[in-house]
Design an enzyme around this catalytic site. Structure first.
Site, short mmCIF file in Angstrom:
data_model
loop_
_atom_site.label_atom_id
_atom_site.label_comp_id
_atom_site.label_asym_id
_atom_site.label_seq_id
_atom_site.Cartn_x
_atom_site.Cartn_y
_atom_site.Cartn_z
N GLU A 15 9.32 -23.04 118.80
CA GLU A 15 9.01 -24.41 118.39
C GLU A 15 10.12 -25.10 118.24
O GLU A 15 9.87 -26.35 117.47
CB GLU A 15 7.61 -24.55 117.67
CG GLU A 15 6.53 -23.75 118.13
CD GLU A 15 5.33 -24.31 117.57
OE1 GLU A 15 5.40 -24.88 116.17
OE2 GLU A 15 4.15 -24.28 118.01
N GLU A 54 0.53 -19.73 122.59
CA GLU A 54 -0.25 -19.92 121.48
C GLU A 54 -1.47 -20.48 121.89
O GLU A 54 -1.13 -21.74 122.78
CB GLU A 54 0.52 -20.29 120.39
CG GLU A 54 1.28 -19.63 119.78
CD GLU A 54 2.04 -20.15 118.52
OE1 GLU A 54 1.38 -21.16 117.68
OE2 GLU A 54 3.20 -20.13 117.97
#
Length: 798
Positions: free
Chosen positions: A387, A458
């Site tokens: 991320e 995710e």
């Protein structure tokens, strides 16, 4: 020949560092003796300050070398030390290592003595050091200080093989039972030698399937490329492995030998999905943290293997992402053995630091790829910090390094924003767009465009944290959210798959999770005990029948006794339901709501079924009207729609129904008031044959049950751990979800409880970890709780 000696026993530990520890005359015998893997601080289950995991400690290990070490190379290898450390031998500092997730080694040859005892000393600093990945920003997980993976001593010939790298490739055109095997075996030479040769064997069990000789290149690497026939491919359903053996010979005398397990398989990520051996496979799985209650990261082989088994066998996952770091060899090796695909990535969480951070990230990437190169389960290298923002130059470098080291696997990078610069082969995206009443996933083209291969890495997680003690409706809602995302992943081949966040709950920093420092994002709790969301994954498997009833049908669990939908997760073709032995209906998976899933759940508006019709108490027309009224009350209670209230008024005014009669019907068909026996039998069918049965109902019986993951415990090189699962069940075999009984475990000499003892059930169940203490033979553990009969578990420690 090389020899490997575990260095995991007979360490001494001090939870501090003093200068006197470096003195050769200091005796560590007064310090507690410990074994590796080791955590410097046993943590509470929750509600603790994460700083207690970040201390400084000193490890001591004395060792002697036999005659076999004379004139040999002596290497000490550490498989994981958190977070930074300095290593000394006989007072000489060999160096320091930064970063806790990769193995490292030191050459001890020049400082070791073969005629007397040697002192190995390791100073470990568990501080979250800025610009040592993953630290520098905030991180949603804990690292736990200590020598938490194994240590070994390698004794090698001065001239030896450094490593073995195996690569398989398809023939062109593709032939199912043939592949090309390429071998590289770098050589470490003590001096110029002209009589060296290296052979390669492919072994199937003890049978040699193929044998040839490797060629030595100018840069001292033995190489070879061979076309192999009648090769059985490694696959998720049949993970066949061979042993690749390379042998270094000097005038026909064996100097060195390396064996590696290897699986022949081909992989391809495309804009139309993922292909394994030319067969499209939807990648459905979960992310995994390697932490456990009390001991953090410090778990030996068996518990690492067990996580892989839970993912593959209990949950039916096809892939796991090692979030967010390189993980245990034991876990990866077990994934190879059982057909669990792996996405492995470098350490980090959103933050890209300075040049030191980037250099360490490149070192982490190289260590990960070199160390886990031969594992067929690994299908993707994660070369971005999880991320993190785009960083063109840095990520050009990570991709180039990965391709230089291994051109047989694609690269990926996990991001949480759209239209990121994609330098990798696969665009990986954390899609948290689903919030319960909207689409499961954003279409890949909106995130990455139409051409790049795409994988969701995710989903769910922090969007809907769920404790095992939460109300039933919330636990089922978590499960249905996972289900909606998986259905969306199956809806289009643009999705290679979807990996959910995450396998198990985990401790975290103060900025994240609940107030008790736990992220309740898992489909299981920290002990890997299932929540209903775990059944979502288990029910998509094909190999064994699955029938998990998520709903209890207990009116008192819900406001105004308004019963919600009744949810069954199953891979059966259909189920039948009987009430007290009387069949009330046959029910099928809800393909209207979940049209793309291999196995949608069975969702019923109620469990009234055909009981009212079967009673023949009322006319057919009146029965239909009563059923509608009952079902409206079942669903909405007193808040039912105005039309249903009018229907009830009509029944009362024109059909003579009183409140007493109405409550009689509610009590009989919804709440089952006054019934000594109120049992529902749910039977699952495959190909019109009953294959599995579950019971739910109002049992007042309390039955304590306990079972161990392993009855035979086989320590290899260090201590071993097994898990006991303890649960309180009703007389129908269902966990008593509101039970919090106190549990005590008493062990005979040879086993010890890790963490607090006694403990209390959480949501009706709890896990207890037992570790070996050195004694072999048959030992027992006794589980007791209140007035329940004690349970004796027998173990054989080999």
């Amino acid at each position: 020949m090389r020899s490997i000696h575990p260095l995991n026993h007979q360490w001494h530990f001090s939870p501090e560092f003093r200068e006197e520890y470096l003195e050769p005359t200091f005796s560590a015998d007064e310090l507690p003796e410990i074994q590796i893997p080791h955590t410097m601080t046993l943590t509470p289950f929750n509600h603790f300050d994460e700083k207690i995991t970040q201390g400084i400690g000193t490890y001591f290990r004395d060792f002697s070398l036999g005659k076999e070490a004379v004139d040999h190379r002596i290497i000490c290898r550490f498989y994981g030390v958190m977070n930074t450390c300095k290593v000394y031998v006989n007072g000489v500092c060999l160096g320091s290592h930064e970063g806790g997730y990769t193995p490292f080694e030191y050459d001890l040859t020049s400082v070791c003595l073969t005629d007397r005892q040697n002192r190995l000393l390791v100073i470990v600093d568990g501080a979250e050091t800025a610009n040592v990945p993953p630290f520098g920003g905030v991180v949603d997980y804990l690292s736990y200080s200590g020598i938490y993976r194994e240590v070994e001593l390698q004794i090698l010939e001065q001239t030896h093989l450094q490593a073995l790298y195996c690569k398989a490739a398809d023939l062109t055109p593709w032939a199912e039972d043939s592949m090309v095997l390429s071998i590289q075996a770098p050589l470490v030479k003590a001096m110029d030698m002209t009589d060296l040769k290296c052979t390669m064997e492919v072994l199937d069990g003890d049978v040699c399937h193929y044998k040839s000789e490797l060629k030595l290149t100018a840069n001292d690497t033995f190489i070879g490329s061979f076309q192999l026939k009648e090769i059985k491919r490694w696959d998720i359903d049949d993970p066949k492995q061979y042993r690749i053996r390379v042998t270094l010979l000097l005038r026909e005398i064996c100097l060195d030998q390396i064996d590696e397990w290897f699986g022949f398989r081909s992989i391809s990520f495309t804009s139309k999905g993922f292909y394994l051996n030319q067969r499209r496979v939807k990648l459905i799985g979960l992310d995994r943290h390697q932490s456990y209650p009390y001991v953090g990261y410090a778990m030996p082989r068996r518990m690492q293997e067990k996580d892989a088994e839970i993912l593959r066998f209990d949950l039916g996952c096809r892939i796991v992402r090692t979030s967010h770091y390189m993980q245990s060899d034991h876990f990866i090796r077990r994934a190879d053995e059982i057909g669990l695909l792996v996405l492995e990535e470098i350490p980090g969480w959103q933050y890209i630091g300075n040049e030191k951070f980037k250099a360490l990230s490149l070192a982490n990437l190289e260590a990960m790829i070199r160390h886990h190169y031969n594992h067929p389960s690994i299908v993707l290298w994660g070369v971005r910090i999880n991320e993190s923002p785009d960083d063109h130059d840095f990520y050009v470098e990570t991709n180039q390094l990965a391709k230089k080291l291994d051109d047989s696997r694609p690269t990926t990078g996990i991001r949480n924003f759209r239209h990121s610069e994609c330098l990798e082969d696969v665009y990986a995206y954390n899609d948290f767009s689903h919030i319960g009443d909207n689409a499961g996933l954003v279409h890949p083209n909106w995130i990455a465009g139409p051409k790049v291969p795409y994988l969701v890495t995710e989903h769910n997680g922090h969007i809907f944290p769920t404790k095992k003690t939460d109300p039933e409706m919330k636990q089922i809602e978590q499960a249905l959210r996972h289900l909606k995302v998986i259905d969306a992943a199956y809806a289009t081949n643009r999705h290679s798959g979807a990996i959910g966040w995450c396998l198990a709950d985990y401790n975290t920093h103060k900025e994240f999770g609940s107030s008790d420092r736990v992220c309740y994002h898992g489909v299981t709790d920290m002990f890997r005990l299932p929540k209903p969301a775990a059944y979502v994954y288990a029910s998509q498997r094909e190999d064994v029948p699955v029938l998990e009833v998520a709903s209890s049908n207990t009116p008192g669990e819900f406001d105004e006794i308004r019963l919600p939908e009744f949810v069954i997760f199953t891979n059966c073709d259909y189920v039948t339901i009987a009430f007290n032995g009387e069949k009330i209906g046959t029910y099928f998976p809800n393909r209207k709501r979940y049209p793309h899933l291999p196995h949608p759940p069975i969702i019923l508006p109620d469990l009234i079924g055909n009981r009212l019709e079967a009673s023949k108490t009322f006319s057919k027309r009146l029965t239909r009207q009563l059923l509608r009224a009952l079902r409206a009350y079942y669903r909405d209670g007193i808040h039912m729609p105005i039309g249903e209230k009018i229907r009830i008024a009509w029944l009362m005014l024109f059909k003579g129904f009183t409140f007493d009669k109405a409550f009689h019907l509610i009590g009989r068909y919804i709440i089952n008031w006054g019934k000594d026996l109120a049992t529902y039998t749910i039977q699952g069918y495959r190909e019109n044959q009953p294959v599995i049965t579950k019971l739910i109902g109002r049992s007042g019986t309390r039955i304590l049950k306990a079972f161990a993951d392993d009855s035979v415990i086989a320590p290899k090189g260090t201590y071993e751990v097994t898990r006991i699962v303890i649960q309180l069940e009703d007389g129908l075999g269902n966990i008593c979800r509101n039970a919090h009984d106190v549990i005590n475990v008493t062990c005979e000499n040879g086993l010890a409880v890790i963490g607090p003892n006694p403990v209390a059930l959480v949501g009706g169940s709890i896990g207890v970890y037992l570790r070996t203490t050195g004694k072999k033979g048959r030992v027992s553990a006794i589980v007791t709780s209140g007035d329940c009969p004690p349970i004796t578990l027998d173990f054989l420690i080999e």
